[in-house]
Design an enzyme around this catalytic site. Structure first.
Site, short mmCIF file in Angstrom:
data_model
loop_
_atom_site.label_atom_id
_atom_site.label_comp_id
_atom_site.label_asym_id
_atom_site.label_seq_id
_atom_site.Cartn_x
_atom_site.Cartn_y
_atom_site.Cartn_z
CG ASP A 130 -45.82 5.47 68.60
OD1 ASP A 130 -45.42 6.54 68.49
OD2 ASP A 130 -45.27 4.56 69.30
NE ARG A 181 -42.34 10.44 67.07
CZ ARG A 181 -42.71 9.42 67.97
NH1 ARG A 181 -43.35 8.44 67.33
NH2 ARG A 181 -42.82 9.56 69.19
#
Length: 321
Positions: A130, A181
């Site tokens: 992330d 992502r």
């Protein structure tokens, strides 16, 4: 923008946290965070899989400065990987470098993270790193590229469309062949670093989405914005890009109607399922990303308090949604 920045500020406020954790909002947060334990996470993953949704699990936390808590975070991820593998569930894992000790010591991070990566490789569980605020962007990408150079391949990274640097980062990840992502971004950033106008962010998101769909390696298009989803679907159809070449991603509990619709239309959909004790800052950032969620939570608290109960993980009428 004022509401968004205010919510982000509240996510960092100990006083606000104390107030919120003592109200019905704590129970309502289970729409977005199914629980604090691995068992509660796995139950949510099972339910999502049963609805045709892929999943990625995240143990909430960041910027650990204690070896003990960073080690505990790695242990928790190992437990998640074992459970996903043992039960044959469809699930990835998302984590942060800072959560596993990046701010402590590079050697410690390598050892602590290495345990997670090795078990993930043995079980076939994909790991996504992330992204945090722009203060950590370069450090995150440097750490990712080091792992890539060391031969790790079942790993991916997150890039944020509101950062002005992201187009060059997308090009670099395409060059490596790494999975990305793409999201809009959830932190308050200064104008010299990030686009401030929503339309500028949207335009950049669409531009980067098209690059990734055309040239990237199984990109994840992470958005709840119907305009961005429509732009993605239209581009994929126009370019003949099959549904198995990318997937959409959304947050657990957010726009479940869209999640279901996209699955029904044949598109891949993965939900980001967080769990853990640090649910409060996560919830505040989710509200900041989509202020309409504030109205949802407020309406739910009023309605369900009248009924005398709350339905974690379900709709207001108690049926699973």
């Amino acid at each position: 923008m004022l509401l968004r920045n205010g919510l982000i500020h509240l996510s960092e406020s100990p006083t606000a946290k104390k107030l919120v954790t003592g109200t019905p909002l704590r129970a309502m947060s289970r729409r977005f965070v199914p629980g604090e334990t691995v068992e509660e996470l796995i139950a949510a993953v099972r339910e999502a899989n049963a609805q045709g949704l892929r999943t990625t699990a995240n143990y909430l936390g960041e910027a650990e400065k204690s070896r003990a808590t960073a080690t505990e975070a790695a242990d928790r991820y190992l437990e998640v990987i074992e459970r996903i593998h043992a039960e044959g569930l469809e699930g990835n894992v998302s984590l942060k470098f800072t959560q596993l000790g990046q701010a402590i010591d590079d050697a410690f991070l390598a050892e602590n993270l290495g345990r997670v990566l090795e078990r993930a490789r043995q079980t076939g569980v994909f790991i996504r790193f992330d992204m945090e605020s722009s203060d950590y962007t370069q450090r995150t990408l440097d750490a990712f590229e080091k792992l890539w150079a060391d031969g790790w391949r079942d790993i991916g990274v997150v890039l944020q469309a509101y950062l002005k640097r992201t187009e060059s980062d997308v090009r670099r990840m395409i060059e490596l062949g790494a999975r990305v992502r793409l999201c809009k971004g959830a932190y308050a950033e200064p104008p010299e670093v990030a686009f401030q106008d929503r339309h500028e962010v949207d335009r950049n998101f669409v531009r980067l989405m098209r690059m990734l769909l055309r040239e990237g390696n199984f990109p994840a298009i992470a958005t709840h914005d119907e305009a961005m989803i429509r732009a993605t679907v239209e581009f994929a159809r126009a370019e003949g890009i099959a549904p198995d070449r990318f997937e959409f991603q959304m947050l657990y509990g957010v726009r479940r109607d869209l999640q279901t619709r996209l699955v029904d239309e044949g598109w891949g959909m993965r939900v980001y399922v967080p769990f853990g004790e640090h649910w409060y800052p996560y919830l505040m950032r989710r509200l900041a990303e989509r202020p309409a969620n504030v109205l949802f939570l407020a309406g739910s608290v009023v309605q369900e308090s009248k009924l005398g109960f709350l339905w974690p993980g379900g709709r207001r009428d108690g049926r699973k949604g």
